[in-house]
Design a protein around this motif. Sequence first.
Motif, short mmCIF file in Angstrom:
data_model
loop_
_atom_site.label_atom_id
_atom_site.label_comp_id
_atom_site.label_asym_id
_atom_site.label_seq_id
_atom_site.Cartn_x
_atom_site.Cartn_y
_atom_site.Cartn_z
N GLN A 88 0.84 -1.19 0.00
CA GLN A 88 0.00 0.00 0.00
C GLN A 88 0.88 1.24 0.00
OE1 GLN A 88 -2.44 -0.77 3.55
NE2 GLN A 88 -4.17 -1.11 2.19
N SER A 139 2.72 4.38 1.25
CA SER A 139 3.31 4.70 2.55
C SER A 139 4.26 5.88 2.40
CB SER A 139 4.06 3.49 3.12
OG SER A 139 5.12 3.10 2.26
N ARG A 140 4.67 6.43 3.53
CA ARG A 140 5.62 7.55 3.53
C ARG A 140 7.03 7.03 3.79
NH1 ARG A 140 3.06 12.46 3.75
NH2 ARG A 140 0.86 12.43 4.39
N LYS A 197 5.81 2.11 -3.74
CA LYS A 197 4.61 2.91 -3.45
C LYS A 197 4.86 3.95 -2.36
CE LYS A 197 0.52 0.44 -5.04
NZ LYS A 197 -0.80 -0.11 -4.68
N LYS A 198 6.02 4.60 -2.42
CA LYS A 198 6.30 5.68 -1.49
C LYS A 198 5.70 6.97 -2.03
CE LYS A 198 8.60 3.18 1.41
NZ LYS A 198 8.00 2.87 2.74
N LEU A 217 -3.59 7.46 1.11
CA LEU A 217 -2.88 7.24 2.36
C LEU A 217 -3.73 7.66 3.55
CD1 LEU A 217 -0.22 6.36 3.68
CD2 LEU A 217 0.60 8.70 3.40
N GLN A 231 -6.37 5.02 4.30
CA GLN A 231 -5.95 3.75 4.87
C GLN A 231 -5.33 3.89 6.26
OE1 GLN A 231 -3.24 2.89 1.60
NE2 GLN A 231 -1.46 2.98 2.95
N GLU A 232 -4.88 5.11 6.61
CA GLU A 232 -4.21 5.30 7.90
C GLU A 232 -5.09 4.95 9.11
OE1 GLU A 232 -2.73 9.25 7.59
OE2 GLU A 232 -0.70 8.60 7.05
N GLN A 241 -4.88 1.32 10.06
CA GLN A 241 -3.60 0.72 10.41
C GLN A 241 -3.40 0.74 11.92
OE1 GLN A 241 -0.76 2.94 8.13
NE2 GLN A 241 -1.19 1.85 6.25
#
Length: 202
Positions: free
Chosen positions: A90, A92-93, A146-147, A195, A198-199, A202
């Motif tokens: 997914q 992400s940072r 996927k960054k 993002l 989805q956060e 998580q």
Amino acid sequence: MNDTFTIFGLVDTTALELVSFALALCMVLLNIRQSPWAWLFSIISAATYAVVFYDSKIYGDMSLQFFFIAVSLWGWYQWLFGGTTHHGIQVSRMAPRSWLYSAAAWLVGFFAIAAFLRMFTDTDVPHIDAFLTAGSLVGQILLSRKKLENWYAWIVIDLIYIALYLHKNLYLTALLFAIFAVLAVVGLRAWAKSLREQEPQQ
């Protein structure tokens, strides 16, 4: 496919550059949508652009296309089967340390590629070619993972590429990278939204 013709009396191009243009545009649009099919278009467009850049003596960019093909195969796998669950990664940072590693890789890549181009090729743009080639290597790896920050890299790279391709009379490709720069902003916003969605999960 390397015979030059004019589109609408405005842009000189070749059939191969035109095909590469269309394939690359589809690739970025699919990347924005996080579609794994983007990697297929990446592979095909990289192969055709390798020929275009060879003819224009932009050897760093030409070599970069073969790297793109290899990373595209890896990225395709990551998007489909990567991650701890093997159901695909997914958005992400980057971690703070990753910023340092990416900057260092870009810098080292720039010096190494520039030295190679100066010593072994007849290019007239070794430094800008090396800078953009090294940056594209970093950007492509970040994209394959996927960054979110890959889009920042592509915005900078695409804007500078416009000047290089205008200098090389690759007007259609310069137009493509102007579109890429706009789409990179769109991609950044779309991935940032993904993002945020989805956060909480998580």
